[in-house]
Design a protein around this motif. Structure first.
Motif: not given
Length: 257
Positions: A11, A15, A48-49, A51-56, A60, A74
């Motif tokens: 990952y 990134l 996108f990056l 947005g993915v961080w927000c979901y992670s 987590r 985020s």
């Protein structure tokens, strides 16, 4: 090496590849490709990056209060990049100026929410923020209002040419109040997060979040000094600061009690 570690490394590699590609796109747009599509693609990568961080973060972080504020941070980073992307894709001086003023919504609230995160790290599920933290909303909102109404008083930015545009302006006293509040909240949050990081065996690792923080200061200095290679590769201060702050949060999250 465990599967979890391998997956985390993959990952991280993905990134870094995307960030490097976005930086190359910025360079290419200056010298080879002058199509607006290049800028849109670069913005889409960063959206996108983050947005993915927000979901992670949602997936987590277990502590409800930390997750709540980190998701807000985020989302504000995504909003900041979106505002910047829209601003540079239109040709209307008034709209561009208003979008520029709205930059200060995430710029003011991200440091304030960082204070909330720093006070919540390592705490139990029943932890609630101290009452004094609610007082931080007042100066933050007042300073945001000061920026948004700048056209009426020009106490944050003034325009010597008489044209209300971010192409030519001068900082006034209100700007330094805004900057000082941001720095105060960010500094307090950073020190608190470092304090709450657990590394019982190594002081070096304990101060790991200091690395991206130092990079942020170095970047801001080089940006202000118009260092050429910084302007070419990382001249987008919005994206650069969001990436650095996200790195600080990640260091602290991984080391939190």
């Amino acid at each position: 090496m465990s599967k979890t570690t391998k997956r985390s490394l993959l990952y991280a590699l993905g990134l870094l590849v995307l960030i490097a590609f976005a930086m190359w796109l910025r360079y290419a747009s200056r010298y080879y490709f002058h199509s607006p599509a290049v800028g849109y693609l670069r913005s889409a990568i960063y959206l996108f990056l983050f947005g993915v961080w927000c979901y992670s973060l949602w997936a987590r972080i277990v502590q409800v209060q930390v997750r709540h504020y980190m998701l807000a941070i985020s989302a504000l980073m995504v909003l900041w990049i979106l505002l910047r992307s829209i601003k540079f894709s239109i040709d209307n001086t008034d709209v561009e100026r208003l979008l520029w003023y709205f930059y200060y919504f995430p710029m003011l609230f991200i440091p304030m929410l960082s204070v909330f995160v720093s006070q919540s790290l390592g705490k139990g599920e029943d932890f609630r923020l101290p009452r004094w933290t609610k007082l931080l909303y007042l100066p933050t909102l007042l300073l945001l209002l000061l920026v948004l109404t700048n056209d009426l008083h020009q106490q944050v930015f003034s325009f010597p040419s008489g044209i209300l545009s971010d192409q030519e302006y001068r900082y006034e006293v209100g700007f330094f109040f805004v900057l000082g509040w941001e720095a105060l909240c960010a500094g307090f949050a950073f020190l608190s997060m470092v304090k709450n990081c657990r590394i019982p065996h190594s002081r070096r690792i304990r101060w790991l979040p200091l690395v991206p923080f130092a990079l942020s200061l170095a970047y801001a200095y080089m940006y202000a000094k118009n260092v050429y290679w910084v302007w070419v590769l990382a001249g987008d201060i919005t994206v650069s600061q969001c990436l650095i702050f996200a790195s600080i949060f990640e260091c602290c999250i991984h080391k939190a009690d």
